[in-house]
Scaffold this motif. Structure first.
Motif, short mmCIF file in Angstrom:
data_model
loop_
_atom_site.label_atom_id
_atom_site.label_comp_id
_atom_site.label_asym_id
_atom_site.label_seq_id
_atom_site.Cartn_x
_atom_site.Cartn_y
_atom_site.Cartn_z
N LEU A 227 0.82 -1.23 0.00
CA LEU A 227 0.00 0.00 0.00
C LEU A 227 0.84 1.27 0.00
N ASP A 228 2.19 1.12 0.03
CA ASP A 228 3.08 2.30 0.08
C ASP A 228 2.64 3.24 1.19
N ASN A 229 2.22 2.66 2.34
CA ASN A 229 1.70 3.50 3.41
C ASN A 229 2.16 2.94 4.76
N PRO A 230 3.45 3.18 5.12
CA PRO A 230 4.05 2.58 6.33
C PRO A 230 3.22 2.87 7.59
N LEU A 231 3.04 1.83 8.42
CA LEU A 231 2.31 2.00 9.69
C LEU A 231 3.26 2.30 10.85
N VAL A 232 4.51 1.79 10.72
CA VAL A 232 5.50 2.00 11.81
C VAL A 232 6.83 2.42 11.18
N PRO A 233 7.70 3.07 11.96
CA PRO A 233 9.01 3.44 11.41
C PRO A 233 9.83 2.17 11.08
N ASP A 234 10.75 2.28 10.13
CA ASP A 234 11.57 1.12 9.72
C ASP A 234 12.24 0.48 10.93
N SER A 235 12.67 1.33 11.89
CA SER A 235 13.41 0.79 13.05
C SER A 235 12.54 -0.20 13.82
N GLU A 236 11.23 0.09 13.91
CA GLU A 236 10.34 -0.83 14.64
C GLU A 236 10.16 -2.12 13.85
N TYR A 237 10.01 -1.99 12.51
CA TYR A 237 9.87 -3.19 11.67
C TYR A 237 11.13 -4.05 11.82
N ASP A 238 12.29 -3.39 11.72
CA ASP A 238 13.57 -4.15 11.79
C ASP A 238 13.72 -4.86 13.13
N ALA A 239 13.30 -4.17 14.21
CA ALA A 239 13.44 -4.79 15.55
C ALA A 239 12.59 -6.07 15.62
N LEU A 240 11.38 -5.99 15.04
CA LEU A 240 10.48 -7.16 15.10
C LEU A 240 11.01 -8.30 14.24
N ILE A 241 11.52 -7.96 13.02
CA ILE A 241 11.99 -9.04 12.14
C ILE A 241 13.24 -9.69 12.74
N ASN A 242 14.08 -8.88 13.41
CA ASN A 242 15.27 -9.46 14.06
C ASN A 242 14.87 -10.36 15.22
N GLU A 243 13.82 -9.95 15.96
CA GLU A 243 13.34 -10.80 17.06
C GLU A 243 12.87 -12.15 16.52
N LEU A 244 12.15 -12.10 15.38
CA LEU A 244 11.64 -13.35 14.78
C LEU A 244 12.79 -14.21 14.28
N ILE A 245 13.81 -13.57 13.66
CA ILE A 245 14.97 -14.33 13.15
C ILE A 245 15.64 -15.05 14.32
N GLU A 246 15.83 -14.32 15.44
CA GLU A 246 16.45 -14.91 16.65
C GLU A 246 15.64 -16.11 17.12
N LEU A 247 14.32 -15.90 17.27
CA LEU A 247 13.46 -16.99 17.79
C LEU A 247 13.54 -18.21 16.89
N GLU A 248 13.52 -17.98 15.55
CA GLU A 248 13.53 -19.10 14.60
C GLU A 248 14.88 -19.80 14.62
N GLU A 249 15.97 -19.01 14.85
CA GLU A 249 17.29 -19.64 14.91
C GLU A 249 17.38 -20.57 16.13
N ARG A 250 16.80 -20.07 17.25
CA ARG A 250 16.90 -20.87 18.50
C ARG A 250 15.93 -22.05 18.45
N HIS A 251 14.80 -21.86 17.72
CA HIS A 251 13.78 -22.93 17.69
C HIS A 251 13.35 -23.19 16.24
N PRO A 252 14.20 -23.87 15.45
CA PRO A 252 13.91 -24.07 14.02
C PRO A 252 12.56 -24.76 13.77
#
Ligand SMILES: COc1nc2nc(N)nc(N)c2nc1C
Length: 308
Positions: A22-47
């Motif tokens: 939609l080219d209409n960001p809901l949150v700043p990139d920093s918040e998106y990045d923090a969430l995606i990094n949290e998910l990457i961490e969780l998936e690495e620890r629990h494949p």
């Protein structure tokens, strides 16, 4: 833990859709990045918690040996061309001779490459190039890296969507600057850069090319999805989560079509992507059926090409 992973999927898919589709960001990139990094961490620890439609699963690992072939369910045709007002009025005369009065839909013709996306029960299964219109190349791994392409639709439908993959002008300029610094030859235009990026056998390269898409139709018979007109099909694609071009316009007659085209003659340089024309389509699917196809193109559509 599982709950948190599900919640992250939901948040990241919602934020991703707002940003990339939609080219209409809901949150700043920093918040998106923090969430995606949290998910990457969780998936690495629990494949075992990794799902195929997780936002982290867009960039595949291995380099493909080559692209397998895909036979399109219905041919991906080409469009006839119109170069001036007379051609457009001739197109309109032929259409009305066989289908009577019709409403048209005008769409920007994105200067990229045509793709087909197939979904089964709402999940992205296979993506391919147009190829020769009948047989294309399976570039699913590369298309998965394009964030404007949903991995999961809002409904569990089995559907084919067709559209154009392209490289935004800004990304094209940056890519060529980078290639110049690296002493590599530059791409002639964004279309070639997009095609070259999707022909990479290593999805990690395609993932870095910042490609996007605009979907412009459903594969096969639109009436099969209970739709009566092309404009409805585009709205349906929007609801499913696809990115479609917002500049489309329904025109009641060829005069409105010509006015719409003239309005874009100069405005197109302000777009963040290149277009090489305007596609004009008869809106009603039953009127399209009255008109049918020539050997290689629909008789209910034409592409007005801007002077080069
Ligand atoms: C119905 O067939 C088509 N529709 C299209 N629509 C748009 N917007 N852009 C295209 N390049 C396009 N190409 C074809 C073959």
């Amino acid at each position: 833990l599982e709950q948190r992973v599900k919640e992250l999927h939901k948040l990241l898919n919602e934020y991703g859709h707002a940003y990339y589709v939609l080219d209409n960001p809901l949150v700043p990139d920093s918040e998106y990045d923090a969430l995606i990094n949290e998910l990457i961490e969780l998936e690495e620890r629990h494949p075992d918690l990794i799902m195929p439609d997780s936002p982290t699963q867009r960039v595949g690992g291995d380099i493909l040996p080559g692209f397998s072939k895909v036979v399109h369910d219905t041919p991906m045709l080409s469009l006839s061309n119109a170069f001036n007002e007379e051609d457009l009025r001739e197109f309109d005369r032929r259409v009305r001779a066989d289908a009577g009065d019709v409403t048209y839909v005008c769409e920007l013709k994105i200067d990229g490459l045509a793709i087909s996306l197939k979904y089964e029960n709402g999940r992205f299964k296979q993506g391919s190039t147009r190829g020769d219109g009948t047989v294309g190349e399976d570039i699913t791994a590369n298309l998965r890296t394009i964030r404007a392409i949903p991995l999961k639709l809002s409904e569990d439908v089995t559907i084919e969507a067709r559209g154009e993959a392209y490289m935004p002008k800004k990304s094209f300029m940056k890519l060529n600057e980078h290639r110049e610094e690296e002493g590599l030859d530059v791409f002639a235009n964004p279309r070639n850069a997009a095609a070259g990026s999707l022909r990479q056998l290593d999805p990690k390269i395609a993932a870095k090319r910042n490609l996007s898409v605009f979907m412009y139709g459903v594969g096969g018979d639109g009436a099969a999805y209970g739709l009566d007109a092309h404009s409805e099909a585009l709205d349906y694609l929007d609801r499913l989560g696809f990115r479609t071009n917002p500049e489309r316009r329904r025109c009641k007659d060829i005069d409105e079509v010509i006015a719409y085209i003239e309005s874009w003659q100069d405005r197109r340089q302000d777009l963040s992507y290149e277009i090489d024309g305007i596609v004009i389509k008869v809106d009603s699917f039953s009127r399209q059926d009255d008109l049918g196809f020539t050997a290689k193109s629909p008789r209910w559509a034409t592409a007005y090409k801007f002077p080069a």
